[in-house]
Design a protein around this motif. Structure first.
Motif, PDB file in Angstrom:
ATOM      1  N   ALA A 303      -7.388  -6.171  -3.133  1.00 40.06           N
ATOM      2  CA  ALA A 303      -7.417  -4.714  -2.933  1.00 40.06           C
ATOM      3  C   ALA A 303      -6.438  -4.312  -1.827  1.00 40.06           C
ATOM      4  O   ALA A 303      -5.799  -3.266  -1.904  1.00 40.06           O
ATOM      5  CB  ALA A 303      -8.827  -4.253  -2.600  1.00 40.06           C
ATOM      6  N   ASN A 304      -6.321  -5.170  -0.801  1.00 38.81           N
ATOM      7  CA  ASN A 304      -5.347  -4.867   0.260  1.00 38.81           C
ATOM      8  C   ASN A 304      -3.934  -4.805  -0.291  1.00 38.81           C
ATOM      9  O   ASN A 304      -3.162  -3.900   0.027  1.00 38.81           O
ATOM     10  CB  ASN A 304      -5.381  -5.953   1.351  1.00 38.81           C
ATOM     11  CG  ASN A 304      -6.635  -5.851   2.184  1.00 38.81           C
ATOM     12  OD1 ASN A 304      -7.259  -4.798   2.237  1.00 38.81           O
ATOM     13  ND2 ASN A 304      -7.001  -6.951   2.821  1.00 38.81           N
ATOM     14  N   LYS A 305      -3.609  -5.790  -1.124  1.00 41.48           N
ATOM     15  CA  LYS A 305      -2.241  -5.818  -1.690  1.00 41.48           C
ATOM     16  C   LYS A 305      -2.016  -4.622  -2.617  1.00 41.48           C
ATOM     17  O   LYS A 305      -0.953  -4.020  -2.618  1.00 41.48           O
ATOM     18  CB  LYS A 305      -2.035  -7.118  -2.485  1.00 41.48           C
ATOM     19  CG  LYS A 305      -1.902  -8.342  -1.597  1.00 41.48           C
ATOM     20  CD  LYS A 305      -1.659  -9.576  -2.441  1.00 41.48           C
ATOM     21  CE  LYS A 305      -1.975 -10.833  -1.648  1.00 41.48           C
ATOM     22  NZ  LYS A 305      -2.478 -11.919  -2.475  1.00 41.48           N
ATOM     23  N   VAL A 306      -3.036  -4.319  -3.415  1.00 38.23           N
ATOM     24  CA  VAL A 306      -2.895  -3.203  -4.353  1.00 38.23           C
ATOM     25  C   VAL A 306      -2.759  -1.881  -3.583  1.00 38.23           C
ATOM     26  O   VAL A 306      -1.949  -1.019  -3.945  1.00 38.23           O
ATOM     27  CB  VAL A 306      -4.112  -3.154  -5.319  1.00 38.23           C
ATOM     28  CG1 VAL A 306      -4.092  -1.885  -6.157  1.00 38.23           C
ATOM     29  CG2 VAL A 306      -4.127  -4.378  -6.219  1.00 38.23           C
ATOM     30  N   THR A 307      -3.531  -1.762  -2.500  1.00 38.43           N
ATOM     31  CA  THR A 307      -3.462  -0.534  -1.698  1.00 38.43           C
ATOM     32  C   THR A 307      -2.052  -0.350  -1.142  1.00 38.43           C
ATOM     33  O   THR A 307      -1.540   0.771  -1.074  1.00 38.43           O
ATOM     34  CB  THR A 307      -4.515  -0.572  -0.563  1.00 38.43           C
ATOM     35  OG1 THR A 307      -5.790  -0.828  -1.158  1.00 38.43           O
ATOM     36  CG2 THR A 307      -4.585   0.739   0.186  1.00 38.43           C
ATOM     37  N   LYS A 308      -1.411  -1.464  -0.773  1.00 38.50           N
ATOM     38  CA  LYS A 308      -0.011  -1.366  -0.306  1.00 38.50           C
ATOM     39  C   LYS A 308       0.885  -0.798  -1.413  1.00 38.50           C
ATOM     40  O   LYS A 308       1.787  -0.012  -1.151  1.00 38.50           O
ATOM     41  CB  LYS A 308       0.498  -2.752   0.110  1.00 38.50           C
ATOM     42  CG  LYS A 308       0.030  -3.134   1.501  1.00 38.50           C
ATOM     43  CD  LYS A 308       0.585  -4.477   1.939  1.00 38.50           C
ATOM     44  CE  LYS A 308      -0.182  -4.943   3.167  1.00 38.50           C
ATOM     45  NZ  LYS A 308      -0.331  -6.398   3.219  1.00 38.50           N
ATOM     46  N   GLN A 309       0.649  -1.214  -2.664  1.00 34.55           N
ATOM     47  CA  GLN A 309       1.455  -0.684  -3.774  1.00 34.55           C
ATOM     48  C   GLN A 309       1.178   0.814  -3.982  1.00 34.55           C
ATOM     49  O   GLN A 309       2.076   1.575  -4.291  1.00 34.55           O
ATOM     50  CB  GLN A 309       1.181  -1.448  -5.081  1.00 34.55           C
ATOM     51  CG  GLN A 309       1.658  -2.890  -5.070  1.00 34.55           C
ATOM     52  CD  GLN A 309       3.164  -3.012  -4.885  1.00 34.55           C
ATOM     53  OE1 GLN A 309       3.938  -2.122  -5.238  1.00 34.55           O
ATOM     54  NE2 GLN A 309       3.598  -4.131  -4.304  1.00 34.55           N
TER      55      GLN A 309
END
Ligand SMILES: [Zn+2]
Length: 478
Positions: A303-309
């Motif tokens: 979710a952290n990585k997706v939030t960055k996107q």
């Protein structure tokens, strides 16, 4: 007018057939195939290649369903991905393992999210190590051809048409199809797909459609024309709580929950739901509606990585979200939000909360409590009556989330019985799916074409109810 036979449409020298390899009768495992028979040659276009989840993941004898691709693929010319939820892309590695080497079309944001979303599955389901995963993901990246929203793109059906590709104008001919993505408002990068056939008929696959009025993404706009529409019906029998009131409901639940201490656990999909929740929590904190000292724990590396996107693709945000940015707000990146990366840190927090019952809000995957870090929180904290669980998304049959929603007193995690003393709250305003009114708005917004409809992606009773609504408004079902 001549009525075409079921599941095929006649034209001068070609015929189309629709097959569902998954996601027709259930809500997971989406995989549809449009086959074009052109002068006796079959050409297939696959739309999504998703994983079965919950009860759909079991065969009729109750055994785990095999993930191998069992349908023929040699005639496939392309795979089109509508969005990156695992029930739409999860079997992609198995498709490649079967030898699929054709282009994979999706939007640019989806192209960025696909490797992130699949990496977990490759690790958990196939047990691949980091190097092996990197090689599979590299292969997928090479096959992916991103196409921005609202641009027609040609899919050649025969090798002859490839030579025409760069020079001829974008008109249909029997040697290629045209493909276009339009925003579906479901999650970042999500699209519905328009496929223009050689006779200029347009087939539309809705993918998953988002509800109207969500604050983070713009609403889907109906296609101008559809001769055949394949539409999802996840919430074809429901009208959601309004989005306007959902932050208020979230605030009420949080306030009540915090009175007796204990953690608030919000199981959330890493993509979509997590960002919507963060967006609303930031809103509540900004307006001092919840205590700004309450730690908000985002415990999901994915979710952290997706939030960055999501932050990277700000241009795809709704007007309302863009206004917040211009007012120096950080809807997805605020101070009180603590992100947890390592497994060690994760277990420390789980154990600490188990012994202290400190108030905090945890957002963790998976959204249906079917694996992921949320499982450790549930195992540790479900027996504590001070714990509150907010189910903010769809819970498929056969998942732990559904059991909790059905108020089961005992659930099973890791083959252990766990007593449920926690308070369970369900909020439908967070659905990433259109409700019946939104779906009808999408269908009725179509101005031109034969407008025949195939309803997919819904539990039996829901799909049937939505079909009845369509019939009462004189739509022809196929
Ligand atoms: Zn979806």
């Amino acid at each position: 007018m001549l009525t075409p036979p079921k599941n095929s449409t006649q034209a001068t020298n070609f015929e189309i057939t629709l097959k569902h390899h998954g996601g027709k009768l259930g809500v997971t495992g989406s995989c549809h195939e449009l086959t074009i028979n052109n002068n006796g040659n079959n050409h297939g276009i696959l739309i999504d290649c998703g994983l079965f989840q919950g009860k759909d993941a079991k065969d009729k004898h109750g055994n785990e369903r095999k993930l191998d691709i069992e349908f023929p693929i040699s005639h496939l010319k392309a795979l089109i991905l509508t969005h990156t939820h695992i029930d739409h892309i999860g079997r992609l590695p198995w498709l490649l393992a079967k030898g699929f080497k054709q282009p994979i079309y999706c939007t640019p944001a989806t192209a960025e999210l696909v490797p992130l979303m699949l990496d977990d599955g490759l690790k958990l389901q196939l047990g691949l190590n980091k190097g092996q995963r990197a090689r599979v993901l590299e292969l997928i990246r090479k096959q992916i051809k991103p196409i921005p929203y609202n641009q027609w793109h040609r899919i050649p059906l025969s090798s002859i048409s490839r030579s025409l590709r760069s020079s001829s104008p974008l008109k249909t001919s029997s040697s290629y199809l045209l493909l276009r993505f339009q925003p579906a408002g479901h999650i970042l990068g999500s699209a519905y797909v328009e496929i223009k056939l050689p006779n200029n008929d347009i087939v539309v696959f809705s993918g998953d459609l988002g509800p109207s009025n969500t604050p983070l993404l713009p609403d889907p706009i109906s296609p101008k024309r559809a001769d055949l529409l394949i539409i999802e019906s996840t919430y074809g029998n429901k009208i959601h709580d309004s989005v306007e009131t959902r932050a208020k409901r979230l605030q009420d639940i949080i306030e009540r929950s915090l009175e007796d201490g204990g953690a608030i656990i919000i199981p959330a999909f890493s993509v979509g739901r997590t960002q919507e929740l963060l967006f609303d929590i930031e809103h509540l904190i900004h307006h001092n509606n919840i205590d700004s000292k309450i730690p908000i724990i985002l415990d999901s590396p994915l979710a952290n990585k997706v939030t960055k996107q999501y932050r990277r693709f700000k241009k795809l945000w709704s007007k309302e979200a863009k206004i917040k940015l211009s007012n120096q707000r950080h809807p997805l990146n605020f101070e009180q939000c603590i992100t947890i990366e390592s497994h060690k840190e994760h277990m420390q927090i789980v154990n600490r909360l188990k012994s202290t019952a400190e108030p905090c809000i945890i957002v963790a995957a998976s959204g249906m409590c079917a694996g992921g870090r949320v499982m450790n929180y549930l195992e540790a904290l479900l027996p504590d009556k001070r714990t509150d669980i907010i189910l903010a998304g769809y819970q498929a049959h056969g998942t732990l989330g559904r059991d909790l929603q059905n108020k089961k007193e005992t659930v099973w995690i890791d083959n252990q019985p766990i007593d449920v003393n926690a308070q369970i709250h369900t909020m439908s305003g967070y659905s990433a799916h259109a409700d019946q009114a939104d779906l009808m708005k999408f269908v009725e917004g179509i101005e031109e074409g034969k407008k025949e409809v195939v309803v997919v992606h819904g539990e039996d009773n829901v799909r049937e109810e939505f079909e009845r609504v369509l019939e009462t408004r004189n739509y022809m079902l196929r």
